[in-house]
Motif scaffolding. Sequence first.
Motif, short mmCIF file in Angstrom:
data_model
loop_
_atom_site.label_atom_id
_atom_site.label_comp_id
_atom_site.label_asym_id
_atom_site.label_seq_id
_atom_site.Cartn_x
_atom_site.Cartn_y
_atom_site.Cartn_z
N LEU A 9 -21.84 -8.58 2.02
CA LEU A 9 -21.32 -9.34 0.89
C LEU A 9 -20.34 -8.50 0.07
O LEU A 9 -19.31 -9.01 -0.39
N LEU A 10 -20.65 -7.25 -0.12
CA LEU A 10 -19.81 -6.39 -0.95
C LEU A 10 -19.43 -5.15 -0.16
O LEU A 10 -20.31 -4.44 0.34
N SER A 11 -18.15 -4.86 -0.08
CA SER A 11 -17.75 -3.58 0.50
C SER A 11 -18.10 -2.47 -0.50
O SER A 11 -18.23 -2.73 -1.70
N PRO A 12 -18.23 -1.26 -0.02
CA PRO A 12 -18.63 -0.16 -0.94
C PRO A 12 -17.73 -0.10 -2.18
O PRO A 12 -18.22 0.06 -3.29
N ILE A 13 -16.45 -0.25 -1.97
CA ILE A 13 -15.50 -0.36 -3.08
C ILE A 13 -15.01 -1.81 -3.10
O ILE A 13 -14.76 -2.40 -2.05
N VAL A 14 -14.88 -2.36 -4.29
CA VAL A 14 -14.44 -3.75 -4.45
C VAL A 14 -13.08 -3.74 -5.15
O VAL A 14 -12.88 -2.99 -6.11
N ALA A 15 -12.18 -4.58 -4.66
CA ALA A 15 -10.85 -4.66 -5.29
C ALA A 15 -10.87 -5.65 -6.44
O ALA A 15 -11.17 -6.83 -6.24
N GLY A 16 -10.57 -5.18 -7.63
CA GLY A 16 -10.54 -6.03 -8.81
C GLY A 16 -9.17 -6.68 -8.97
O GLY A 16 -8.15 -5.99 -8.98
N MET A 17 -9.17 -7.99 -9.11
CA MET A 17 -7.92 -8.74 -9.17
C MET A 17 -7.49 -9.06 -10.60
O MET A 17 -6.49 -9.73 -10.81
N TRP A 18 -8.27 -8.55 -11.57
CA TRP A 18 -8.07 -8.86 -12.98
C TRP A 18 -6.61 -8.89 -13.41
O TRP A 18 -6.15 -9.81 -14.07
N ARG A 19 -5.87 -7.88 -12.98
CA ARG A 19 -4.50 -7.73 -13.47
C ARG A 19 -3.45 -8.14 -12.44
O ARG A 19 -2.27 -7.80 -12.58
N MET A 20 -3.84 -8.87 -11.41
CA MET A 20 -2.90 -9.16 -10.33
C MET A 20 -1.64 -9.86 -10.83
O MET A 20 -0.54 -9.63 -10.29
N GLY A 258 -9.07 -1.37 -10.43
CA GLY A 258 -8.24 -2.20 -11.29
C GLY A 258 -6.77 -2.08 -10.95
O GLY A 258 -5.95 -2.88 -11.40
N SER A 259 -6.47 -1.12 -10.13
CA SER A 259 -5.08 -0.78 -9.89
C SER A 259 -4.40 -1.72 -8.91
O SER A 259 -5.02 -2.25 -7.99
N ARG A 261 -1.75 -0.43 -7.36
CA ARG A 261 -1.17 0.54 -6.42
C ARG A 261 -2.15 0.76 -5.26
O ARG A 261 -3.35 0.97 -5.49
N ILE A 262 -1.65 0.74 -4.06
CA ILE A 262 -2.52 1.03 -2.91
C ILE A 262 -3.08 2.44 -3.03
O ILE A 262 -4.24 2.69 -2.67
N GLU A 263 -2.30 3.32 -3.59
CA GLU A 263 -2.80 4.68 -3.80
C GLU A 263 -4.04 4.67 -4.69
O GLU A 263 -4.96 5.47 -4.51
N GLY A 264 -4.05 3.74 -5.66
CA GLY A 264 -5.23 3.61 -6.52
C GLY A 264 -6.46 3.20 -5.73
O GLY A 264 -7.57 3.68 -5.99
N LEU A 265 -6.27 2.33 -4.76
CA LEU A 265 -7.39 1.95 -3.90
C LEU A 265 -7.82 3.14 -3.05
O LEU A 265 -9.01 3.38 -2.85
N ARG A 266 -6.85 3.85 -2.57
CA ARG A 266 -7.14 5.00 -1.70
C ARG A 266 -7.96 6.05 -2.46
O ARG A 266 -8.89 6.66 -1.91
#
Lengths: 294, 294, 294
Positions: A9-20, A258-259, A261-266
């Motif tokens: 259901l949840l990947s270890p890190i979740v991408a937040g779309m708040w600011r998309m 929250g980022s 930037r892909i670097e932020g995800l990385r």
Amino acid sequence: MHTEHALPLLSPIVAGMWRMAEWNLDVAARVRWIEQALELGIHTFDHADIYGNHEVESLFGAALKAAPSLRERMRIVTKCGIRLTSAQRGVAVQHYDTSPAHVRAQVEASLRKLHVERLDLVLIHRPDYLMDATALAETFAALTDEGKVAHWGVSNHTVDQFALLDARHALRTNQVELSPLHLAALDDGTLDQAQRLGRRPMIWSPLGGGRLFTGEDAQAVRVRGVMQPMAERLGVSLATLAYAWILRHPSRPHPITGSGRIEGLREAVAALDVTLSAEDWYTIWTASTGHPVP
Amino acid sequence: MHTEHALPLLSPIVAGMWRMAEWNLDVAARVRWIEQALELGIHTFDHADIYGNHEVESLFGAALKAAPSLRERMRIVTKCGIRLTSAQRGVAVQHYDTSPAHVRAQVEASLRKLHVERLDLVLIHRPDYLMDATALAETFAALTDEGKVAHWGVSNHTVDQFALLDARHALRTNQVELSPLHLAALDDGTLDQAQRLGRRPMIWSPLGGGRLFTGEDAQAVRVRGVMQPMAERLGVSLATLAYAWILRHPSRPHPITGSGRIEGLREAVAALDVTLSAEDWYTIWTASTGHPVP
Amino acid sequence: MHTEHALPLLSPIVAGMWRMAEWNLDVAARVRWIEQALELGIHTFDHADIYGNHEVESLFGAALKAAPSLRERMRIVTKCGIRLTSAQRGVAVQHYDTSPAHVRAQVEASLRKLHVERLDLVLIHRPDYLMDATALAETFAALTDEGKVAHWGVSNHTVDQFALLDARHALRTNQVELSPLHLAALDDGTLDQAQRLGRRPMIWSPLGGGRLFTGEDAQAVRVRGVMQPMAERLGVSLATLAYAWILRHPSRPHPITGSGRIEGLREAVAALDVTLSAEDWYTIWTASTGHPVP
């Protein structure tokens, strides 16, 4: 090859779309952004009906419409229950609404806006004093039966608020704030309850909303003062260290980025390879509180 | 035609007898007052051993003695556990006492003073740090077996205090303070617990002890500032709106009146026909706290 | 004749060894001190790995080695989980550690230092935010199976922290601070939970760390002002009255002494023959808080 049902259901890190909405990406760029997140192992995307003044779900949905094969590679989380002040919507005072009619309407709107047939997890965004737990649980069950929502949870709920709704319908998570600059969930029982019940929490604002990097208040300066050299010693970025600090908690939290930037995800994903020592973890806690442990 | 056993334990609105000694009613007027309350659908009367410096139960009991047929049309709630400072009673420092001997003595005194054979509900008035829950529950069971008390509850108990005694003897209610000027029970888990367990709370001081009408502090001024025009819009009195605000809570509370005026009871009962919108409810909450919901 | 297995786990009064290193007793004097405690009915001795900068267990163990027959007449409690700042041990920032490896290592060190084959009760000294309850409970079970530890508990844990670990391994006690000068455990649910679950608490600092006798702050002066004449009226010492105040709590606490003087132990034991009235108990509470009960 991933399939929707095989994914956790949840990947270890979740991408937040708040600011998309602020990222100013066209549809093709949004598709590419999602693909890059998936390539990093981030397969869960965290939404809310109100993000980006109610626009983010539509932006994301347009990408799914353009690249429908993405859907089965991801999990979608969204939230409802807040009514923002809005002349257009006729809301003069911001408030909460967990009435069956509102929750159903928002779920159905999210399905439409996201161009999906099912939401993997829907959270009640804030604790509503007027929540009728029995009526809400019946709505949860009905929307589940209809195939519109797979799982339910809450966000920002106290221990007693969580226990109330969980007694009527099993909740999968409590999404709460935690960061080296915001420690409340460590002390108020929230994370103790999460660990006791085995409901892994989701964590919002893991970087303190950016204050970790640029805050000039005494707490931020103290915390950065110990985290910067620690990050250098460990050979990671300050952001990665903050994510690692959260991931070290035994409730096994899922931090939300929250980022844009892909670097932020990385940097978030990199934290999965870091295991802080207890002493390093408490060194950050000590800097944050301004005093040693008792 | 009502019978004692067919009546619910608590009418939607409960008449509080706290100040009855100040109303200066003779026996006939007291009988008439009770009849008028009953005619309004208020069939539960809330007492405590100590109300009116231990005099209220006797005043009420004299009315019941004069008009014995009233008894089967009503439910009587009383409380014990506080020892007021009193030279006559040899109490130098006000304290609590939930010892079996004291609870039994106070229950038996309440039966005598009220001229009844059974109390419908008895509450422990305040949380007693020295409460031995096992011993107290045994006393509850014994007094129940003897037919002297039908049900038990507490007042002003925290979540953990309620859980302790409830684990030994099922409690029917927690009587707590709540009003547009006193919000603590919304946040401290009390009402979450009440809803979770299905134990409808009783609410004391629903009008903030009159501060709602005349308080000149900033909070009272803010709250009155939004409630006055809202009451006008809804076509009800300020007091009715305050009762409606409480009745809107999903724990299904029973507000307790304080007024000796029948009109005061009528204003409470009128709230049963008002259903506040979530926005109106939160508008009052927002004025009370001085900030919007998060 | 006592045998180890026939002794209750905790004697009504427990001897605290915290400051034993400061008492400057040679081995023979330590043996005599222990014998005198036993003769007073104090058969439980409270240790921690870190007491006296990690030296107290060894001092006590030397006495047991010199007089091995003492062992079967006593119960030994110890604690682990704190890592003190120490250049020698390579700890720069004081922190907590409840990892399986650390708990096992400390238990085994305590066994060696105390010259015993089994610890009767081991407590986690402070709540560790990083406690993995499942892993810790497995360690508890393993060390129990190996015969190294008979029972487990915690110290200074909140209600939610206690509930978390207790859900994985039954805890015998929560050792918390309580005194006429420190009332928090009365209000924060700790003692309500202890009574509800029937886990008698252990009480540290029952005399407020000496502040009761010599503190010049307003609270200490107020409390002493009511306790001194009360002690005289009851014909006991001020210390005995403080112990009696704690023993009066219905959770049935075990106060822990701190004194090296046998007379200090005698004053604690004397409290077992004193039963405070509720009014006396609340008189002390009232002096401590500075206001009457509500």
